[in-house]
Design an enzyme around this catalytic site. Structure first.
Site, short mmCIF file in Angstrom:
data_model
loop_
_atom_site.label_atom_id
_atom_site.label_comp_id
_atom_site.label_asym_id
_atom_site.label_seq_id
_atom_site.Cartn_x
_atom_site.Cartn_y
_atom_site.Cartn_z
N LYS A 94 37.06 21.71 66.51
CA LYS A 94 38.42 21.39 66.91
C LYS A 94 39.14 22.70 67.08
O LYS A 94 39.34 23.45 66.12
CB LYS A 94 39.11 20.51 65.87
CG LYS A 94 40.32 19.81 66.47
CD LYS A 94 41.26 19.26 65.43
CE LYS A 94 42.59 19.94 65.59
NZ LYS A 94 43.49 19.65 64.47
N GLY A 183 51.56 15.38 64.03
CA GLY A 183 52.95 14.94 64.09
C GLY A 183 53.22 13.51 63.70
O GLY A 183 54.36 13.10 63.58
N ASN A 204 46.63 13.93 59.05
CA ASN A 204 46.38 14.62 57.80
C ASN A 204 47.58 14.49 56.87
O ASN A 204 47.55 13.69 55.94
CB ASN A 204 46.03 16.09 58.04
CG ASN A 204 45.51 16.78 56.78
OD1 ASN A 204 45.71 16.29 55.66
ND2 ASN A 204 44.83 17.87 56.93
#
EC number: 2.8.1.10
Lengths: 255, 322
Positions: A94, A183, A204
């Site tokens: 990522k 977000g 997360n």
């Protein structure tokens, strides 16, 4: 969801930072049923692997997607990605190239450059990007087969700040897996992203910073399922006038 | 004779608790002086069971409630409480912290200035945990060893423990299932220009910091939590973050001397709670994580209950052999 020819059994991905304890983290992974977990690699992690941590992550059965969190330059991101490949024995990465210290906004120019270098080196890149279409095009041209647009700045919990842009992305990149990264704060945010036709969400802080991360992981999994099912069910369009939902035929004629 | 491997915080606390109940105790320490090998030398020394509830299990608050009282018998304990503040932009962090903790009261700017005049005008809201305390970890460990020896505990330095001991307190050196290291980095500042008398916690989504006064113008700041077994010196990134947060707490820290930096490995089980477990023919106390000074007394009491259950009344009295 299928990414890089791997069929994933869940549309949810979880980050592994900031949990109150490792037990909360593994509990959240299991409760969410997520197929993929992201882990950030710092140099000291590579120095001493923190073996206990990785062992317990592996035991959850989730596939590890290493990330280049906190990298501010192309070189740093590429180096971190190569280190991660050694440590985690995977070509998945990522890719984050941070361009702004306060908003943690991606440096999209550096991102495209790093994606090209890594894809040429055999990596399967998951780029953390904005909702900009042109950047998305260039990332695909650089060799990415998946895009991870932001919902809002990392860790902000603001939800989808620009759903219209994500809707446009969905229409423009038909067939490309789109995973909203960053977000999101609440289950409704995750559901909203999935209702737009996104293929997945990565969470997360929204889980780790909840008072009960395991319960929140479960709530998020339900939201993702609901949002996805809602999208597939082809929701009705909005109207700007009321339409009675009760049939009017056959009503009694009152004198 | 009860034998203990490791003269760190856990080993010495258990040794003293056992000796107070009349046990004959010998502690083996591979290091050549007390505390040299112990991760507790990098600790904050906060006795903050209520603040810790922000992220810790409720058991930490329960087990740590009497720690300040326990330590006060052995070493100087400053019972000045903990002041928690957040920059104006991160006020939501304070709301969350208050929601997840107890035993605090809200302060306005005047309340903060009354407690810590040095912070006057810098923060508009805060939380005060009046019942919390702190100690100096290095002094406390030395005082603990002295108290144990005064009670008849034999400490054998520079000697690895024999294969057969009764209690294993070797921290991260113990090879226990599910035990893992969590790296922590800290720094000590000398800043005589500013006078802060109590533990401060600065809440920030990215750069949370605590600062513990060590006296004579010295302040310990910490601490990172990184999943790593590396013991190399702190990274520039970690130090930047901690020192930047200290600067945000008060610009006068810009003139501080950084007199020490360090990194240690906290031993942790997955639930971040300590465990007293039987491993073969020995008992092992481990996994104190970041709660060593806070939880060691309560865990030592459990150890003593295990070895010397009949004399459980005796431990309330002072040691008579001193």
């Amino acid at each position: 969801m299928k990414v890089y020819d791997i069929e994933l059994h869940s549309n949810l991905m979880l980050g592994t930072a900031q949990y109150p304890s490792l037990a909360h983290l593994t509990g959240a992974i299991r409760a969410s049923g997520c197929a993929v977990v992201t882990v950030s690699l710092r140099r000291e992690t590579a120095d001493g692997t923190g073996a206990g941590f990785w062992d317990m992550l592996r035991q959850t059965g989730a596939r590890v997607l290493p990330n280049t969190a906190g990298c501010h330059s192309v070189q740093e991101a590429v180096t971190t990605a190569r280190m991660a490949r050694e440590v985690f024995e995977t070509d998945w990465i990522k890719l984050e190239v941070i361009g702004h210290a306060d908003s943690l906004q991606p440096d999209v120019f550096g991102l495209v450059e790093a994606a090209g270098i890594l894809a040429a080196d055999g990596f399967q890149v998951f780029p953390y990007t904005t909702d900009d279409l042109v950047v998305g095009e260039k990332l695909l041209a650089a060799g990415c087969e998946v895009l991870m647009p932001w919902g809002a700045p990392i860790g902000s919990g603001q939800g989808l700040r620009n759903p219209d842009a994500l809707r446009t992305m969905r229409a423009h990149f038909a067939g490309v897996p789109l995973i909203v990264d960053a977000g999101l704060g609440r289950p409704s945010d995750a559901a909203a992203a999935m209702e737009l036709g996104m293929d997945g969400v990565l969470l997360n802080s929204a889980v780790a910073n909840a008072g009960d991360p395991v319960a929140m992981a479960r709530a998020m999994a339900l939201a993702v399922q609901a949002g996805r099912a809602g999208f597939l069910a082809d929701p009705m369009e909005r109207r700007d006038m009321a339409v009675p939902s009760t049939p009017v035929l056959g009503l009694a004629e009152l004198m | 004779m009860i034998t203990i491997a490791g003269a760190g915080l856990a080993g010495l606390t258990c040794a003293l608790e056992l000796a107070r109940r009349g046990g004959a105790v010998r502690v083996f320490e591979r290091g050549s002086c007390i505390g040299a090998q112990s991760v507790s030398r990098f600790a904050g020394g906060m006795l903050a069971p209520w603040c810790e509830a922000e992220t810790a299990d409720a058991q930490v608050t329960r087990l740590g409630g009497r720690a300040a009282q326990w330590w006060a018998r052995i070493t100087p304990v400053s019972r000045s409480g903990t002041l928690v503040v957040a920059p104006p932009r991160d006020r939501a962090e304070l709301t969350r912290f208050a929601r997840r903790t107890t035993a605090h009261r809200a302060l306005d700017a005047a309340g903060i200035a009354a407690l810590e005049p040095a912070l006057a005008g810098r923060f508009e809201r805060g939380l005060f945990f009046a019942d919390e305390a702190h100690l100096d970890p290095r002094r406390a460990l030395a005082d603990l060893a002295q108290a144990a020896q005064a009670c008849g505990v034999e400490i054998t330095l520079g000697t690895p423990a024999p294969p057969r001991v009764d209690l294993d307190c070797t921290g991260i050196a113990a090879d226990l299932a599910q035990l893992r290291p969590v790296r922590g980095e800290m720094a000590i500042l000398h800043c005589p220009d500013i006078a802060i008398g109590r533990t401060l916690r600065l809440l920030h989504p990215r750069l949370p910091l605590y600062l513990v006064p060590r006296g004579a113008g010295r302040y310990m700041i910490g601490a990172t939590m990184i999943e790593s077994s590396s013991t190399r010196a702190p990274t520039l990134r970690s130090l930047c973050e901690m020192l930047g947060a200290a600067f945000a707490l008060h610009p006068a820290f810009g003139e501080a001397s950084v007199i020490e930096t360090g990194a240690g490995l906290r031993a942790a089980f997955p639930d971040h709670l300590p465990r007293l477990q039987r491993i073969g023919d020995r008992l092992a106390l481990n996994g104190l994580y970041r709660h060593g000074f806070l939880l060691a007394p309560a865990m030592a009491e459990r150890v003593a209950d295990h070895f010397l259950p009949e004399t459980s009344n005796a431990h309330h009295g002072e040691c008579k052999t001193a």
